[in-house]
Design an enzyme around this catalytic site. Sequence first.
Site, PDB file in Angstrom:
ATOM      1  N   ASP A 185      -6.647  -3.078  -7.686  1.00 49.75           N
ATOM      2  CA  ASP A 185      -7.215  -3.702  -6.488  1.00 49.75           C
ATOM      3  C   ASP A 185      -7.550  -5.153  -6.773  1.00 49.75           C
ATOM      4  OD1 ASP A 185      -8.207  -2.722  -3.663  1.00 49.75           O
ATOM      5  OD2 ASP A 185      -9.624  -4.241  -4.361  1.00 49.75           O
ATOM      6  N   ARG A 191      -3.424   6.554   0.911  1.00 50.51           N
ATOM      7  CA  ARG A 191      -3.973   7.791   1.487  1.00 50.51           C
ATOM      8  C   ARG A 191      -3.074   8.516   2.469  1.00 50.51           C
ATOM      9  NH1 ARG A 191      -9.212   4.611   3.031  1.00 50.51           N
ATOM     10  NH2 ARG A 191      -7.565   3.065   2.927  1.00 50.51           N
ATOM     11  N   TYR A 196     -14.840 -12.154  -0.309  1.00 47.92           N
ATOM     12  CA  TYR A 196     -15.558 -10.910  -0.646  1.00 47.92           C
ATOM     13  C   TYR A 196     -16.744 -11.187  -1.569  1.00 47.92           C
ATOM     14  CZ  TYR A 196     -11.789  -8.169   1.432  1.00 47.92           C
ATOM     15  OH  TYR A 196     -10.900  -7.616   2.315  1.00 47.92           O
ATOM     16  N   ARG A 202       0.819  -1.224   0.000  1.00 49.25           N
ATOM     17  CA  ARG A 202       0.000   0.000   0.000  1.00 49.25           C
ATOM     18  C   ARG A 202       0.852   1.273   0.000  1.00 49.25           C
ATOM     19  NH1 ARG A 202      -5.633  -0.634   1.624  1.00 49.25           N
ATOM     20  NH2 ARG A 202      -6.173  -2.490   0.458  1.00 49.25           N
ATOM     21  N   ARG A 225      -6.338  11.141  -6.400  1.00 45.59           N
ATOM     22  CA  ARG A 225      -7.595  10.420  -6.208  1.00 45.59           C
ATOM     23  C   ARG A 225      -8.776  11.376  -6.334  1.00 45.59           C
ATOM     24  NH1 ARG A 225     -11.479   8.923  -3.127  1.00 45.59           N
ATOM     25  NH2 ARG A 225     -11.938   6.818  -2.393  1.00 45.59           N
TER      26      ARG A 225
HETATM   27  O1  CP3 Z   1      -0.047  -1.855  -2.460  1.00 42.89           O
HETATM   28  C1  CP3 Z   1      -0.267  -0.956  -3.315  1.00 42.89           C
HETATM   29  O2  CP3 Z   1       0.110   0.216  -3.177  1.00 42.89           O
HETATM   30  C2  CP3 Z   1      -0.932  -1.375  -4.622  1.00 42.89           C
HETATM   31  C3  CP3 Z   1      -2.362  -1.219  -4.691  1.00 42.89           C
HETATM   32  C4  CP3 Z   1      -3.257  -2.086  -3.853  1.00 42.89           C
HETATM   33  C5  CP3 Z   1      -4.487  -1.618  -3.337  1.00 42.89           C
HETATM   34  N1  CP3 Z   1      -5.159  -2.672  -2.801  1.00 42.89           N
HETATM   35  C6  CP3 Z   1      -4.970  -0.233  -3.424  1.00 42.89           C
HETATM   36  C7  CP3 Z   1      -6.076   0.203  -2.553  1.00 42.89           C
HETATM   37  C8  CP3 Z   1      -3.163  -3.442  -3.531  1.00 42.89           C
HETATM   38  C9  CP3 Z   1      -2.028  -4.413  -3.765  1.00 42.89           C
HETATM   39  C10 CP3 Z   1      -4.381  -3.799  -2.880  1.00 42.89           C
HETATM   40  C11 CP3 Z   1      -4.693  -5.166  -2.446  1.00 42.89           C
HETATM   41  C12 CP3 Z   1      -5.923  -5.427  -1.686  1.00 42.89           C
HETATM   42  N2  CP3 Z   1      -7.155  -4.856  -1.850  1.00 42.89           N
HETATM   43  C13 CP3 Z   1      -6.043  -6.445  -0.705  1.00 42.89           C
HETATM   44  C14 CP3 Z   1      -4.957  -7.409  -0.307  1.00 42.89           C
HETATM   45  C15 CP3 Z   1      -3.920  -6.783   0.564  1.00 42.89           C
HETATM   46  C16 CP3 Z   1      -4.401  -6.448   1.944  1.00 42.89           C
HETATM   47  O3  CP3 Z   1      -4.440  -5.248   2.250  1.00 42.89           O
HETATM   48  O4  CP3 Z   1      -4.679  -7.393   2.714  1.00 42.89           O
HETATM   49  C17 CP3 Z   1      -7.359  -6.412  -0.220  1.00 42.89           C
HETATM   50  C18 CP3 Z   1      -7.947  -7.296   0.870  1.00 42.89           C
HETATM   51  C19 CP3 Z   1      -8.061  -5.415  -0.969  1.00 42.89           C
HETATM   52  C20 CP3 Z   1      -9.512  -5.060  -0.884  1.00 42.89           C
HETATM   53  C21 CP3 Z   1      -9.715  -3.653  -0.492  1.00 42.89           C
HETATM   54  N3  CP3 Z   1      -9.404  -2.568  -1.293  1.00 42.89           N
HETATM   55  C22 CP3 Z   1     -10.221  -3.182   0.726  1.00 42.89           C
HETATM   56  C23 CP3 Z   1     -10.660  -4.067   1.886  1.00 42.89           C
HETATM   57  C24 CP3 Z   1     -10.247  -1.800   0.643  1.00 42.89           C
HETATM   58  C25 CP3 Z   1     -10.837  -0.854   1.638  1.00 42.89           C
HETATM   59  C26 CP3 Z   1     -10.001  -0.708   2.854  1.00 42.89           C
HETATM   60  C27 CP3 Z   1      -9.125   0.476   2.720  1.00 42.89           C
HETATM   61  O5  CP3 Z   1      -7.912   0.357   2.969  1.00 42.89           O
HETATM   62  O6  CP3 Z   1      -9.679   1.533   2.384  1.00 42.89           O
HETATM   63  C28 CP3 Z   1      -9.689  -1.427  -0.604  1.00 42.89           C
HETATM   64  C29 CP3 Z   1      -9.476  -0.044  -1.116  1.00 42.89           C
HETATM   65  C30 CP3 Z   1      -8.076   0.314  -1.528  1.00 42.89           C
HETATM   66  N4  CP3 Z   1      -7.258  -0.462  -2.309  1.00 42.89           N
HETATM   67  C31 CP3 Z   1      -7.412   1.549  -1.263  1.00 42.89           C
HETATM   68  C32 CP3 Z   1      -6.162   1.484  -1.894  1.00 42.89           C
HETATM   69  C33 CP3 Z   1      -5.106   2.554  -1.951  1.00 42.89           C
HETATM   70  C34 CP3 Z   1      -7.993   2.728  -0.502  1.00 42.89           C
HETATM   71  C35 CP3 Z   1      -8.978   3.376  -1.426  1.00 42.89           C
HETATM   72  C36 CP3 Z   1      -9.092   4.873  -1.292  1.00 42.89           C
HETATM   73  O7  CP3 Z   1      -8.245   5.604  -1.849  1.00 42.89           O
HETATM   74  O8  CP3 Z   1     -10.064   5.292  -0.650  1.00 42.89           O
END
Ligand code: CP3
Length: 344
Positions: free
Chosen positions: A76, A30, A153, A26, A39
């Site tokens: 994602d 944010r 999910y 990540r 974003r």
């Molecule tokens: O790592 C990186 O920088 C690459 C991008 C990336 C994102 N999600 C961007 C993201 C990667 C590799 C993921 C993987 C992901 N997504 C996982 C597996 C890794 C982990 O964290 O366990 C999972 C379970 C998800 C599903 C997901 N996406 C959730 C549960 C959420 C909401 C929770 C949160 O952190 O807001 C997301 C949204 C998400 N994916 C964001 C980002 C940067 C936040 C979105 C925003 O900008 O509001």
Amino acid sequence: MKTEDKALLRVLAGEALDPPPAWMMRQAGRYLPEYRATRAKAGSFLDLCYTPELAAEVTLQPIRRYGFDAAILFADILLVPQALGADLWFVEGEGPRLSTLTDAAGLAALRPVSALDETLAPIYETVRSLRGALPAETALIGFAGAPWTVATYMIAGRGTKDHAPARAVRYRDPVVFDGLMARLTEATTHYLLQQIDAGAEVVMLFDSWSGALPGPLFQRYATQPAAEIVTAIREKHPGFPVIGFPRQGGEKLPAFIAETGVSACAIDSGVDPVWAAEVLQPVACVQGNLDPTLMVAGGAALEDGVRALRRIFAGGPYIFNLGHGITPEADPRNVTRMLEALRA
Ligand code: CP3
């Protein structure tokens, strides 16, 4: 620089480097003001994922700011279910929501894997543009969610604390559950192969919720799908580097590595690094596992934690990373402090 000379690729091929290459899960997110600005420009998280120019921009932001050894494609894990026909949306401050799949009718309504690229083509475009834009020494990581984590999910329609809805479908209707797992394994393989064709040099498989699989089911639904995906990738690209992340897999990690053949195993912060150096590092590169909360707290605890990991893993192939993603509350200055402590 040739791909194989990049620090990340060298450790994935088994070399020990000190200081080790570093990146953060990540890392585009944010906690960075420039991410929040891009974003806002995109309008929504999904628009950001599907606009190659903006997705490439946020992928590059942490590379410019910190000089990490690897960039991870911005996308994602839930784009694959969306491409298979699930409805997907994000609720601000809460997380993802999807239409639910709990029975044979839901499984039958999914689109075939041959239809995936109609939705996912922009992601491959992001990968292609990144290969041209990254510094020569920075490796590009593609990724996907592992079938079990994505299934949790799709079945529950949202993140759940214990993933009981997915396990309940498995116990009640194993034919439907196994059908979904087979479709996801096929889709994930296709998606990763397309990322590799577009220029990804490493791929990572995120099984964030593998720890919710009871012991007897872990091998079948975490290890076996990962093994199939690794095998299919290497049939087309012999020796291709794959990072597995069976989060909270604990004592099952040695068998996971042996049976999947992953090049590296990412470990969460709950894994004892001394044990991982002794037991896992002789058979695979290890990635991890600094507590992400240290990126919020900073201070001496952060520096001590970083130096301890560097010392413990110095004898073998190692990628410095956190044990899970960096959180929105993290202080961007702590990332600089982390890298200074690592490279001192
Ligand atoms: O790592 C990186 O920088 C690459 C991008 C990336 C994102 N999600 C961007 C993201 C990667 C590799 C993921 C993987 C992901 N997504 C996982 C597996 C890794 C982990 O964290 O366990 C999972 C379970 C998800 C599903 C997901 N996406 C959730 C549960 C959420 C909401 C929770 C949160 O952190 O807001 C997301 C949204 C998400 N994916 C964001 C980002 C940067 C936040 C979105 C925003 O900008 O509001």
